[in-house]
Scaffold this active site. Structure first.
Site, PDB file in Angstrom:
ATOM      1  CE  LYS A 174     -44.043  21.315  27.461  1.00  0.00           C
ATOM      2  NZ  LYS A 174     -43.397  22.179  28.009  1.00  0.00           N
ATOM      3  CB  CYS A 282     -42.601  31.575  13.772  1.00  0.00           C
ATOM      4  SG  CYS A 282     -44.191  31.811  13.302  1.00  0.00           S
TER       5      CYS A 282
HETATM    6  P1  NAD Z   1     -38.436  25.208  21.511  1.00  0.00           P
HETATM    7  O1  NAD Z   1     -38.662  24.319  20.548  1.00  0.00           O
HETATM    8  O2  NAD Z   1     -37.454  25.272  22.534  1.00  0.00           O
HETATM    9  O3  NAD Z   1     -39.726  24.851  22.808  1.00  0.00           O
HETATM   10  C1  NAD Z   1     -41.019  24.625  22.524  1.00  0.00           C
HETATM   11  C2  NAD Z   1     -41.857  23.488  23.338  1.00  0.00           C
HETATM   12  O4  NAD Z   1     -41.253  22.390  23.195  1.00  0.00           O
HETATM   13  C3  NAD Z   1     -41.812  24.056  24.817  1.00  0.00           C
HETATM   14  O5  NAD Z   1     -42.953  23.748  25.409  1.00  0.00           O
HETATM   15  C4  NAD Z   1     -40.455  23.220  25.313  1.00  0.00           C
HETATM   16  O6  NAD Z   1     -40.744  23.074  26.739  1.00  0.00           O
HETATM   17  C5  NAD Z   1     -40.664  22.029  24.535  1.00  0.00           C
HETATM   18  N1  NAD Z   1     -39.598  21.232  24.252  1.00  0.00           N
HETATM   19  C6  NAD Z   1     -38.204  21.561  23.907  1.00  0.00           C
HETATM   20  N2  NAD Z   1     -37.430  20.647  23.788  1.00  0.00           N
HETATM   21  C7  NAD Z   1     -38.170  19.620  24.112  1.00  0.00           C
HETATM   22  C8  NAD Z   1     -37.701  18.173  23.351  1.00  0.00           C
HETATM   23  N3  NAD Z   1     -36.461  17.798  23.129  1.00  0.00           N
HETATM   24  N4  NAD Z   1     -38.646  17.309  23.539  1.00  0.00           N
HETATM   25  C9  NAD Z   1     -39.936  17.538  23.743  1.00  0.00           C
HETATM   26  N5  NAD Z   1     -40.349  18.811  24.121  1.00  0.00           N
HETATM   27  C10 NAD Z   1     -39.480  20.000  24.175  1.00  0.00           C
HETATM   28  O7  NAD Z   1     -39.137  26.622  21.215  1.00  0.00           O
HETATM   29  P2  NAD Z   1     -39.057  28.191  21.800  1.00  0.00           P
HETATM   30  O8  NAD Z   1     -37.673  28.680  22.001  1.00  0.00           O
HETATM   31  O9  NAD Z   1     -39.940  27.778  23.024  1.00  0.00           O
HETATM   32  O10 NAD Z   1     -39.831  28.885  20.825  1.00  0.00           O
HETATM   33  C11 NAD Z   1     -39.298  29.609  19.904  1.00  0.00           C
HETATM   34  C12 NAD Z   1     -39.488  28.743  18.335  1.00  0.00           C
HETATM   35  O11 NAD Z   1     -40.841  28.635  18.108  1.00  0.00           O
HETATM   36  C13 NAD Z   1     -38.768  29.257  17.160  1.00  0.00           C
HETATM   37  O12 NAD Z   1     -37.900  28.540  16.533  1.00  0.00           O
HETATM   38  C14 NAD Z   1     -39.924  29.752  16.409  1.00  0.00           C
HETATM   39  O13 NAD Z   1     -39.670  29.975  15.004  1.00  0.00           O
HETATM   40  C15 NAD Z   1     -40.856  28.869  16.579  1.00  0.00           C
HETATM   41  N6  NAD Z   1     -42.191  29.122  16.593  1.00  0.00           N
HETATM   42  C16 NAD Z   1     -42.730  28.756  15.318  1.00  0.00           C
HETATM   43  C17 NAD Z   1     -44.231  29.224  14.853  1.00  0.00           C
HETATM   44  C18 NAD Z   1     -44.970  28.484  13.895  1.00  0.00           C
HETATM   45  O14 NAD Z   1     -46.099  28.689  13.713  1.00  0.00           O
HETATM   46  N7  NAD Z   1     -44.147  27.850  12.902  1.00  0.00           N
HETATM   47  C19 NAD Z   1     -44.830  30.036  15.762  1.00  0.00           C
HETATM   48  C20 NAD Z   1     -44.066  30.478  16.849  1.00  0.00           C
HETATM   49  C21 NAD Z   1     -42.862  29.945  17.466  1.00  0.00           C
END
Ligand code: NAD
Length: 483
Positions: A174, A282
């Site tokens: 997803k 990240c």
């Molecule tokens: P996000 O948390 O908004 O979304 C990530 C995923 O979760 C998406 O597929 C989204 O549809 C889903 N999602 C969002 N809210 C949800 C909920 N309440 N319940 C279930 N699923 C939900 O993140 P983003 O804005 O897409 O990405 C950026 C973030 O990702 C930043 O905080 C970044 O630091 C982090 N990131 C971390 C890593 C790592 O390896 N630690 C790598 C890349 C990005």
């Protein structure tokens, strides 16, 4: 008419049963590229049913045959390398070279999956008691899913899918509804390599589909990458529903610069780490902590170089920094810059309000530098996820480590120094999962686990490396007597 995307379930492209869609925008032009279905519980149920059925035969497919599919996939990704990179630029806003780097990293994860036949081997002992032999075997565990973020729409799904299925599991992806088009291209390639139906499935959508995955009794485990508040929800929901889960969260990454470090090398690396992918990594450098005399030179040189970065459309090969992902992201970042200023930070460079000719509707935020930042400010504590670098002063090495360890995040931290003692002590005492020594972006390669501590990770086994083999397999201990 705008294209409505389809899910890929049981070897076929199908319309989602959910009516609602989420627009996918090119953040540089604001053009709507596609409508992404906001799949519901029924769509997820169809994907899980297909994956569960496919698992029966797929786990019996010889492991070397499973690995062969990865050879085919790699060839296809190489053939489509430029198209994939272009798609990443269009839906995400990064530069073409950054997108190429991301696709290359994704290919490295396919390479890693080809080594699964070696890595899945286990061990044994003869005559543990008289005539009794004992061995461990690793078996695939069932249906796995990944819920992935917008910022690396090709690379992050590749951290999971290739290894999971080569281990013999079946899979549901997803992706982020903000950047689902690279996944669509990936699944067109997966379709072309003729995997048995149901082995890989793509379900588009936002929260409803993620929740349905987490709560479905036939999903064995979930890999998540995204922001920390969501990572925590994912961890808690999955564990409450009896699933294994690895939830990689957000970050606030610090870079310490010692007075003995080369200014030129430190600035070059901090520039790349802070402004690469418009700060939407990240592993992005969010705060540079300059120790003692290092501060003034760093402020001056970073200010000079950041002001000269060429911001523009990612498909223009001369562009050095692209857009942030959306208008909403731009608003959030600009608000955090203002908050930093209101709390007392000094503006060295303000990227708000910049315009790019020909792309007046784009989500532009230029490189920004805030100096004189102190640990109590929100800009020092919370993830901005944009091209904003905070500069802080530390009295000495110990002070720098203390500042860094105050962060509630623990994704990455780097030090620039020529002194091995400081490098060693930094590695030893900083609470972050990925440590860089004279490295700006401490990104582990595919055969190492992707670190993360404190609020940057929820779970036990991380993505990539041997952790991923553990995560995607079940160990069984066999004790035998034949004589
Ligand atoms: P996000 O948390 O908004 O979304 C990530 C995923 O979760 C998406 O597929 C989204 O549809 C889903 N999602 C969002 N809210 C949800 C909920 N309440 N319940 C279930 N699923 C939900 O993140 P983003 O804005 O897409 O990405 C950026 C973030 O990702 C930043 O905080 C970044 O630091 C982090 N990131 C971390 C890593 C790592 O390896 N630690 C790598 C890349 C990005």
């Amino acid at each position: 008419m705008t294209k409505k995307m389809k899910n890929y379930i049981d070897g076929a492209w199908v319309d989602a049963s959910a009516e609602g869609t989420i627009p996918v925008e090119d953040p540089a032009t604001c053009d709507v590229l596609a409508e992404c279905p906001d799949s519901n519980v029924n769509d997820v149920a169809d994907a899980v049913a297909a994956a569960k059925e496919a698992f029966k035969e797929w786990r019996r497919t010889p492991i070397l045959s499973r690995a062969q599919y990865m050879h085919h996939l790699k060839n296809l990704v190489e053939e489509n390398f430029e198209d994939l990179s272009e798609m990443v630029v269009k839906e995400n806003g990064k530069t073409k070279d950054e997108a190429r780097g991301e696709v290359r990293r994704g290919i490295e994860s396919i390479d890693f999956a080809m080594s699964v036949p070696t890595l899945m081997r286990s061990d044994g002992l003869e005559d543990i008691s008289s005539g009794i032999d004992e061995t461990t075997i690793r078996q695939p565990a069932g249906v796995f899913a990944a819920i992935t973020p917008f910022n690396f729409p090709f690379m992050v799904p590749m951290w999971f899918l290739p290894t999971a299925i080569t281990c013999g599991n079946t899979f549901i992806l997803k992706p982020s509804p903000q950047t689902p088009l690279s996944s669509e291209l990936l699944f067109e390639m997966l379709d072309e390599i003729d995997l048995p139906e149901g082995v890989v499935n793509l379900v588009h959508g936002g929260v409803p589909s993620a929740e349905a995955i987490m709560k479905h009794p036939d999903v064995m485990g979930v890999s998540f990458v995204g922001s920390s508040p969501v990572a925590k929800i994912i961890y808690e929901t999955c564990t409450a529903h009896g699933k294994r889960v690895q939830a990689q969260g957000g970050a606030k990454n610090y870079i310490a610069v010692m007075p003995d470090a080369s200014l030129e090398a430190s600035v070059k690396n901090i520039m790349g780490a802070a402004y690469g992918c418009a700060g939407q990594r990240c592993l992005a450098a969010a705060v540079a902590v300059a120790v003692g005399d290092a501060y003034d030179g760093l402020v001056e040189e970073l200010g000079r170089q950041a002001a000269n970065l060429k911001v523009g459309y990612g498909l223009d090969e001369t562009t050095q920094m692209g857009t942030v992902v959306s208008g909403a992201a731009k608003d959030r970042i600009e608000k955090m810059i203002q908050e930093g200023i209101d709390q007392g930070a000094t503006v060295i460079l303000d990227g708000r309000g910049i315009e790019v000719e020909g792309y007046e509707n784009g989500s532009w935020v230029g490189p920004t530098i805030l100096a004189d930042v102190t640990p109590d400010m929100r800009i020092a504590q919370e993830e901005v996820f944009g091209p904003v670098l905070a500069l802080m002063k530390a009295d000495d090495f110990d002070d720098a480590v203390e500042i860094i360890n105050k962060s509630h995040y623990g994704n990455a931290a780097s030090i620039f120094t020529n002194n091995g003692k400081y490098a060693r002590e930094f590695t030893y005492s900083v609470n972050a999962g990925n440590i860089g020594v004279n490295i700006g972006v401490a990104a582990p390669s595919a055969s190492f686990p992707f670190g993360g501590q404190k609020d940057s990770f929820f779970g036990d086994l991380h993505g990539q490396g041997m952790d991923s083999i553990e995560f995607y397999t079940e160990r069984k201990i066999v004790i035998e007597r034949w004589i």
